[in-house]
Design a protein around this motif. Sequence first.
Motif, PDB file in Angstrom:
ATOM      1  N   TRP A 179      -7.872  -2.099  -0.518  1.00 60.94           N
ATOM      2  CA  TRP A 179      -8.124  -0.658  -0.552  1.00 60.94           C
ATOM      3  C   TRP A 179      -8.680  -0.174   0.786  1.00 60.94           C
ATOM      4  CZ3 TRP A 179      -5.708   1.893  -4.002  1.00 60.94           C
ATOM      5  CH2 TRP A 179      -5.536   1.387  -5.292  1.00 60.94           C
ATOM      6  N   ARG A 180      -9.446  -1.029   1.437  1.00 64.35           N
ATOM      7  CA  ARG A 180     -10.023  -0.627   2.714  1.00 64.35           C
ATOM      8  C   ARG A 180      -9.022  -0.722   3.865  1.00 64.35           C
ATOM      9  NH1 ARG A 180     -13.987  -3.566   0.090  1.00 64.35           N
ATOM     10  NH2 ARG A 180     -13.573  -5.477   1.265  1.00 64.35           N
ATOM     11  N   ASN A 181      -8.091  -1.681   3.779  1.00 60.04           N
ATOM     12  CA  ASN A 181      -7.073  -1.750   4.835  1.00 60.04           C
ATOM     13  C   ASN A 181      -5.768  -1.051   4.450  1.00 60.04           C
ATOM     14  OD1 ASN A 181      -5.595  -3.585   3.205  1.00 60.04           O
ATOM     15  ND2 ASN A 181      -6.675  -5.343   4.097  1.00 60.04           N
ATOM     16  N   LEU A 182      -5.823  -0.300   3.337  1.00 60.85           N
ATOM     17  CA  LEU A 182      -4.725   0.598   2.924  1.00 60.85           C
ATOM     18  C   LEU A 182      -3.444  -0.133   2.524  1.00 60.85           C
ATOM     19  CD1 LEU A 182      -5.062   3.394   5.665  1.00 60.85           C
ATOM     20  CD2 LEU A 182      -6.324   3.155   3.516  1.00 60.85           C
ATOM     21  N   THR A 183      -3.547  -1.374   2.031  1.00 55.60           N
ATOM     22  CA  THR A 183      -2.341  -2.130   1.687  1.00 55.60           C
ATOM     23  C   THR A 183      -2.179  -2.392   0.192  1.00 55.60           C
ATOM     24  OG1 THR A 183      -3.507  -4.238   2.039  1.00 55.60           O
ATOM     25  CG2 THR A 183      -2.333  -3.290   3.931  1.00 55.60           C
ATOM     26  N   CYS A 184      -3.063  -1.851  -0.650  1.00 60.58           N
ATOM     27  CA  CYS A 184      -3.004  -2.176  -2.082  1.00 60.58           C
ATOM     28  C   CYS A 184      -1.677  -1.771  -2.723  1.00 60.58           C
ATOM     29  CB  CYS A 184      -4.163  -1.508  -2.823  1.00 60.58           C
ATOM     30  SG  CYS A 184      -5.668  -2.511  -2.859  1.00 60.58           S
ATOM     31  N   LEU A 185      -1.097  -0.674  -2.276  1.00 59.95           N
ATOM     32  CA  LEU A 185       0.131  -0.214  -2.918  1.00 59.95           C
ATOM     33  C   LEU A 185       1.357  -0.999  -2.457  1.00 59.95           C
ATOM     34  CD1 LEU A 185      -0.308   3.639  -3.280  1.00 59.95           C
ATOM     35  CD2 LEU A 185      -0.854   1.787  -4.842  1.00 59.95           C
ATOM     36  N   HIS A 186       1.173  -1.949  -1.548  1.00 60.66           N
ATOM     37  CA  HIS A 186       2.251  -2.893  -1.278  1.00 60.66           C
ATOM     38  C   HIS A 186       2.479  -3.802  -2.488  1.00 60.66           C
ATOM     39  CE1 HIS A 186       1.331  -1.589   2.804  1.00 60.66           C
ATOM     40  NE2 HIS A 186       2.421  -2.198   3.237  1.00 60.66           N
ATOM     41  N   HIS A 187       1.458  -3.889  -3.370  1.00 60.05           N
ATOM     42  CA  HIS A 187       1.529  -4.785  -4.525  1.00 60.05           C
ATOM     43  C   HIS A 187       1.424  -4.052  -5.858  1.00 60.05           C
ATOM     44  CE1 HIS A 187       0.543  -7.654  -1.334  1.00 60.05           C
ATOM     45  NE2 HIS A 187      -0.548  -6.940  -1.088  1.00 60.05           N
ATOM     46  N   HIS A 188       0.653  -2.977  -5.897  1.00 64.35           N
ATOM     47  CA  HIS A 188       0.256  -2.370  -7.161  1.00 64.35           C
ATOM     48  C   HIS A 188       1.434  -1.957  -8.040  1.00 64.35           C
ATOM     49  CE1 HIS A 188      -1.637   0.293 -10.074  1.00 64.35           C
ATOM     50  NE2 HIS A 188      -0.832   1.260  -9.667  1.00 64.35           N
ATOM     51  N   HIS A 189       2.434  -1.312  -7.486  1.00 69.50           N
ATOM     52  CA  HIS A 189       3.533  -0.821  -8.313  1.00 69.50           C
ATOM     53  C   HIS A 189       4.277  -1.962  -9.006  1.00 69.50           C
ATOM     54  CE1 HIS A 189       2.895   3.192  -6.893  1.00 69.50           C
ATOM     55  NE2 HIS A 189       3.139   2.877  -5.641  1.00 69.50           N
ATOM     56  N   PRO A 220       4.521   2.081   5.588  1.00 69.03           N
ATOM     57  CA  PRO A 220       3.640   3.144   6.105  1.00 69.03           C
ATOM     58  C   PRO A 220       3.365   4.246   5.087  1.00 69.03           C
ATOM     59  CG  PRO A 220       5.266   2.524   7.757  1.00 69.03           C
ATOM     60  CD  PRO A 220       5.654   1.825   6.497  1.00 69.03           C
ATOM     61  N   LEU A 221       4.364   4.559   4.242  1.00 69.37           N
ATOM     62  CA  LEU A 221       4.151   5.575   3.217  1.00 69.37           C
ATOM     63  C   LEU A 221       3.158   5.085   2.164  1.00 69.37           C
ATOM     64  CD1 LEU A 221       4.754   8.343   2.138  1.00 69.37           C
ATOM     65  CD2 LEU A 221       6.819   7.436   1.029  1.00 69.37           C
ATOM     66  N   HIS A 222       3.211   3.777   1.861  1.00 61.90           N
ATOM     67  CA  HIS A 222       2.217   3.211   0.937  1.00 61.90           C
ATOM     68  C   HIS A 222       0.806   3.400   1.490  1.00 61.90           C
ATOM     69  CE1 HIS A 222       4.841   1.667  -2.032  1.00 61.90           C
ATOM     70  NE2 HIS A 222       5.362   0.691  -1.311  1.00 61.90           N
ATOM     71  N   LYS A 223       0.650   3.224   2.791  1.00 61.49           N
ATOM     72  CA  LYS A 223      -0.672   3.414   3.389  1.00 61.49           C
ATOM     73  C   LYS A 223      -1.111   4.870   3.314  1.00 61.49           C
ATOM     74  CE  LYS A 223      -0.866  -0.560   6.479  1.00 61.49           C
ATOM     75  NZ  LYS A 223      -1.255  -1.036   7.834  1.00 61.49           N
ATOM     76  N   VAL A 224      -0.164   5.774   3.461  1.00 60.00           N
ATOM     77  CA  VAL A 224      -0.476   7.197   3.320  1.00 60.00           C
ATOM     78  C   VAL A 224      -0.923   7.484   1.888  1.00 60.00           C
ATOM     79  CG1 VAL A 224       0.482   9.526   3.358  1.00 60.00           C
ATOM     80  CG2 VAL A 224       1.037   7.921   5.190  1.00 60.00           C
ATOM     81  N   GLU A 225      -0.249   6.866   0.904  1.00 61.80           N
ATOM     82  CA  GLU A 225      -0.638   7.034  -0.499  1.00 61.80           C
ATOM     83  C   GLU A 225      -2.087   6.603  -0.723  1.00 61.80           C
ATOM     84  OE1 GLU A 225       2.497   6.159  -3.745  1.00 61.80           O
ATOM     85  OE2 GLU A 225       2.990   4.811  -2.101  1.00 61.80           O
ATOM     86  N   VAL A 226      -2.445   5.439  -0.186  1.00 59.48           N
ATOM     87  CA  VAL A 226      -3.806   4.934  -0.386  1.00 59.48           C
ATOM     88  C   VAL A 226      -4.823   5.846   0.291  1.00 59.48           C
ATOM     89  CG1 VAL A 226      -5.369   2.996  -0.011  1.00 59.48           C
ATOM     90  CG2 VAL A 226      -2.988   2.564  -0.580  1.00 59.48           C
ATOM     91  N   ALA A 227      -4.519   6.281   1.510  1.00 63.34           N
ATOM     92  CA  ALA A 227      -5.439   7.176   2.221  1.00 63.34           C
ATOM     93  C   ALA A 227      -5.616   8.485   1.454  1.00 63.34           C
ATOM     94  CB  ALA A 227      -4.910   7.440   3.630  1.00 63.34           C
ATOM     95  N   ALA A 228      -4.514   9.015   0.909  1.00 58.96           N
ATOM     96  CA  ALA A 228      -4.593  10.250   0.125  1.00 58.96           C
ATOM     97  C   ALA A 228      -5.420  10.030  -1.137  1.00 58.96           C
ATOM     98  CB  ALA A 228      -3.191  10.728  -0.227  1.00 58.96           C
TER      99      ALA A 228
END
Length: 473
Positions: free
Chosen positions: A176-186, A205-213
């Motif tokens: 969550w802190r390095n913005l990569t959780c959604l590489h796996h979560h879905h 990169p869009l996954h990282k935008v999702e986490v930041a949002a």
Amino acid sequence: MDWFTAPGYWLSRLVFQRALAGVYLVAFLTAALQFRALLGERGMLPVPRFVARVPFRRAPSLFHWRYSDRLFAACSWTGCAVSAALLAGVDGYLPLGAAMALWLVPWALYLSIVNVGQTWYGFGWESLLLETGFLAVFLGNDEVAPPVVVLFLLRWLLFRVEFGAGLIKMRGDACWRNLTCLHHHHETQPMPGPLSWYFHHLPGPLHKVEVAANHLTQLVVPFLLFTPQPVATAAAALMVLTQLWLVLSGNFAWLNWITIVLAVPALRLPYDTPSVPGAPLWYEVVVLVVAALLLFLSYRPVVNMLSRRQVMNRSFDPLHLVNTYGAFGSVSRVRHEIVVEGTLDEVPREDGDWRAYEFRGKPGDPRRWPRQFAPYHLRLDWMMWFAALSPGYAGTWFAALVERLLENDPATLRLLRRSPFPPDRPPRHVRARLFRYRYTTWRELRETGACWERTYVREYLPPTRLTAPVREP
């Protein structure tokens, strides 16, 4: 008292109440259709056994007085009927006191269910529905304008839901802190939806935008709920959009929907407010006393939320009046699924005629595309996901599930999508195997038509039959 009510939120209250009644209806319908196999007298975790060892003061429920499957069914279907009446707006035609009493009925009935629901009702959205439903009792009807303090408490609840979830993520998994959780979560979420495969294949990169949002919505925007309009409306609208994104990407029962419902009272919806007399004194006194109690009870949830040892989804009182929330403090990198199979062979062999049971929501057949079930809650499917994470989550209910499958129990089979055995020929043996599942690539999907690819990991439960005790995995 001129400060006591907020006439400008008349329409917001109306939408909130009708939407909450809809969530109640789904919750009671879920209970009515699933309880026999899960909690009934012959259920996997029977209520009579639970109330015999847990006193009323720890889990208040009408089922401490008496339990039968008929009474549970009556409770569930009565909840459906009352929820449908509230959805239709019956409370608007009643005197204020009667309307409050009517809103109290589904809360009391659902509290009775949740407090004996054990593992099957251990999800955070159960307490969230109860806390929201209790506040709705004091929101009033067409005889009075919405009380300011109740509108504030609803925003306070929404704040704790979002901010608590944001904190648990930042304190939990490093992804969550390095913005990569959604590489796996879905791919690894409890119950994927029909669009989850596509969400997983969005660019990194869009996954990282999702986490930041997500961090912005959960850690910053909640504070704006307490600012003047129209800022508070914009904050609530942003939360609604975020929740709708989650609705599209997975099946989280009514968690997203109840959060959307909670955002509605913060929205200043344009409406020609009708003129109504001032609130009666007894109503003002009741609302203020309840508000003071709830603010007092908020102490422990706030301490938990600010603690480095924050826990998710905890109730601090047996009535679930003020709770703490949170989700996905950690994200799995690998998806494991339990595949349950049966055979008619008298002597089970590894290469025998094993036939798989298909569940409604959880992945099974790699070629079967996930369906949309939320806001309906498939409780057994969710717990199968937890059991695949660790056998410790299976407890005693998994052994009971295997026993019911060996008996071809009709109530249990109704929870499944398909049983491979006719009603008059139950399997002689049942086993469970653990597989690793991953989403196929675009190329694999075109070539095979399968959205999943799976690999055998290990035996989860050896072949078991009724003549021998069913061992826990």
